[in-house]
Design an enzyme around this catalytic site. Sequence first.
Site, mmCIF file in Angstrom:
data_model
loop_
_atom_site.group_PDB
_atom_site.id
_atom_site.type_symbol
_atom_site.label_atom_id
_atom_site.label_comp_id
_atom_site.label_asym_id
_atom_site.label_seq_id
_atom_site.Cartn_x
_atom_site.Cartn_y
_atom_site.Cartn_z
ATOM 1 N N ASN A 140 115.521 -0.525 7.939
ATOM 2 C CA ASN A 140 114.517 -1.026 8.882
ATOM 3 C C ASN A 140 113.633 -2.102 8.254
ATOM 4 O OD1 ASN A 140 115.358 0.752 10.942
ATOM 5 N ND2 ASN A 140 114.117 2.393 10.083
ATOM 6 N N TYR A 173 132.354 -31.547 -9.113
ATOM 7 C CA TYR A 173 131.884 -32.041 -7.809
ATOM 8 C C TYR A 173 131.420 -33.477 -7.958
ATOM 9 C CZ TYR A 173 129.259 -32.048 -3.404
ATOM 10 O OH TYR A 173 128.788 -32.341 -2.148
ATOM 11 N N LYS A 179 118.829 -8.233 12.065
ATOM 12 C CA LYS A 179 118.744 -7.327 10.915
ATOM 13 C C LYS A 179 120.101 -7.013 10.295
ATOM 14 C CE LYS A 179 117.743 -2.939 11.837
ATOM 15 N NZ LYS A 179 116.884 -1.770 12.094
ATOM 16 N N ARG A 203 110.818 -5.025 11.928
ATOM 17 C CA ARG A 203 110.203 -4.650 10.661
ATOM 18 C C ARG A 203 110.774 -5.420 9.459
ATOM 19 N NH1 ARG A 203 111.141 1.608 12.035
ATOM 20 N NH2 ARG A 203 112.685 0.629 13.391
ATOM 21 N N GLY A 219 114.317 10.545 13.583
ATOM 22 C CA GLY A 219 114.320 11.594 14.592
ATOM 23 C C GLY A 219 114.606 12.931 13.923
HETATM 24 C C1 UD1 Z 1 117.042 5.642 15.533
HETATM 25 C C2 UD1 Z 1 117.065 6.987 16.262
HETATM 26 C C3 UD1 Z 1 116.503 8.057 15.334
HETATM 27 C C4 UD1 Z 1 117.309 8.099 14.052
HETATM 28 C C5 UD1 Z 1 117.389 6.707 13.396
HETATM 29 C C6 UD1 Z 1 118.409 6.721 12.284
HETATM 30 C C7 UD1 Z 1 116.810 6.515 18.657
HETATM 31 C C8 UD1 Z 1 115.862 6.543 19.808
HETATM 32 N N1 UD1 Z 1 116.295 6.914 17.497
HETATM 33 O O1 UD1 Z 1 115.684 5.321 15.263
HETATM 34 O O2 UD1 Z 1 116.552 9.327 15.958
HETATM 35 O O3 UD1 Z 1 116.743 9.028 13.148
HETATM 36 O O4 UD1 Z 1 117.822 5.711 14.365
HETATM 37 O O5 UD1 Z 1 118.436 5.512 11.586
HETATM 38 O O6 UD1 Z 1 117.951 6.169 18.822
HETATM 39 N N2 UD1 Z 1 119.373 -0.796 19.280
HETATM 40 C C9 UD1 Z 1 120.031 -1.507 20.260
HETATM 41 N N3 UD1 Z 1 119.375 -1.792 21.405
HETATM 42 C C10 UD1 Z 1 118.091 -1.406 21.644
HETATM 43 C C11 UD1 Z 1 117.414 -0.686 20.640
HETATM 44 C C12 UD1 Z 1 118.092 -0.387 19.462
HETATM 45 O O7 UD1 Z 1 121.203 -1.880 20.084
HETATM 46 O O8 UD1 Z 1 117.575 -1.712 22.727
HETATM 47 C C13 UD1 Z 1 120.093 -0.510 18.008
HETATM 48 C C14 UD1 Z 1 119.434 -1.146 16.813
HETATM 49 O O9 UD1 Z 1 119.976 -2.432 16.567
HETATM 50 C C15 UD1 Z 1 119.773 -0.171 15.700
HETATM 51 C C16 UD1 Z 1 119.948 1.154 16.415
HETATM 52 O O10 UD1 Z 1 120.067 0.878 17.798
HETATM 53 O O11 UD1 Z 1 120.985 -0.475 15.053
HETATM 54 C C17 UD1 Z 1 118.745 2.049 16.188
HETATM 55 O O12 UD1 Z 1 117.570 1.367 16.583
HETATM 56 P P1 UD1 Z 1 116.267 1.384 15.689
HETATM 57 O O13 UD1 Z 1 115.218 0.650 16.410
HETATM 58 O O14 UD1 Z 1 116.568 0.999 14.309
HETATM 59 O O15 UD1 Z 1 115.943 2.943 15.792
HETATM 60 P P2 UD1 Z 1 115.176 3.862 14.774
HETATM 61 O O16 UD1 Z 1 113.726 3.794 15.067
HETATM 62 O O17 UD1 Z 1 115.606 3.618 13.398
HETATM 63 CA CA CA Z 2 116.953 2.130 12.342
#
Ligand code: UD1
Ligand code: CA
Length: 429
Positions: free
Chosen positions: A227, A353, A23, A16, A139
Amino acid sequence: MKDPVAIILAAGRGTRMRSDMPKVLHTILGKPIIRYVLDSVNDAGISDAIVVAGFGHELLREELVEAKIVVQEELLGSGDAVNTAGRALKDYSGDILVICGDTPLIRARTIRNMLQKHKSSGASVTILTAKLSDPTGYGRIIRDDKGAVTGIVEQEKADLCQEVINEINVGTYCFKAAELFEALDAVKPDNKKKEIFLTDTISILKNKGKLIESYLTQDPDEAIGVNTRIDLAYSTAVMKGRIAKELMLGGVTIEDPASTVIYPGVKIGKDTTIRSNTVIEAGVEIGEGCTIGPFTRIRPKVSIGDNVEVGNFVELNRTTVGSDSKIKHHSYLGDAVIGKKVNIGAGTITANYDGKNKNKTIIEDGAFIGVGAVLIAPIKIGAMAMVGAGSVVPKNHDVPKGKIVVGVPARIYKKRKPADRRIKKNRRE
Ligand code: UD1
Ligand code: CA
């Protein structure tokens, strides 16, 4: 590994953000998002942290040279990311703090309080929660009629009743290690995204009769997950506000906090006034009783003494300014060492410089630089010397102390008399 250990989730693509860069490497006031998270984790007393990298992991390694990084090969969700880190934690049996790498506004204090609650309650997991006026995208925390947490429901899966819940999952949790990995083993991949959601461990633990605790932060801004670039701008504004507030409580006047940008780690002495539209970057130190701005840009590696005036459209870079000096208008000083009681006339430029090297300019105590002077570095202007308006002082043509130079190129004109009218006037100012 020292208990507790932290797992920082940072493998996500950050789709996003619409960026080629991971990010968490996007910056807030010059500092990458992930650094804020790592600093808060460390400041909360956790020295062992594992960062889960994925998309752009080479870049992450370059930035976090000192950190322990594991690579999640396929982005199969936050649960899979935790499992990836788990493989580096074989016989570890203490507590694990899991934190998202994209939540830069969480304070060390909050993590510490949450850990304390986790320890004293003996819960299997303690979840950091926040109440947001607009919980969209996060969440939601599901509770039973007694108020106990029973699970977390992601935005996409929330029904109408759950969508209106404004208590959200910040993405920071403290788990007992064994119970975390056991619960993760039981999580089934999400039907649509095919991802393992870490959040599904909560209802699994609940169904096993385990104690789930939560810790509500009173500051909803702490929950902001970056995000999009809109979240990035919002987080920057919040961080900027926190920094300004701390400086103001320490005795600094900030005329217009909204237009002033001060990076983390800047030190400013009491009774200094920062006027509007000023930018002060990382690591800058400013003494007491100074006036900075309006419209001043102070870049890294600048140190300013007491009672210094730096005015409009002045840029300072890698420069030291001694006490009681004045640089009031339209100047660029780079790689310079400015003494005490120096007056820099409007439009003075250090040509630091030469296309290859950054060269030094030294201006000693009491020197007076006339308007529009160009000082070609390396150059030294001696104590009490004077450079005439519009002069160009060539490199390596040091101006002896007490002498006046004028012209293009500047030549010695005469000795500067201590009784010089201009000096007296300057001192009275
Ligand atoms: C996530 C939470 C959500 C919470 C929100 C808070 C989950 C399923 N959901 O959602 O409940 O309210 O964060 O900000 O966890 N990441 C990895 N590997 C992956 C996928 C994600 O390392 O395969 C990391 C991302 O880099 C990120 C974090 O996990 O730092 C959260 O992932 P993101 O996709 O941002 O989740 P949200 O949809 O924001
Ligand atoms: Ca997030």
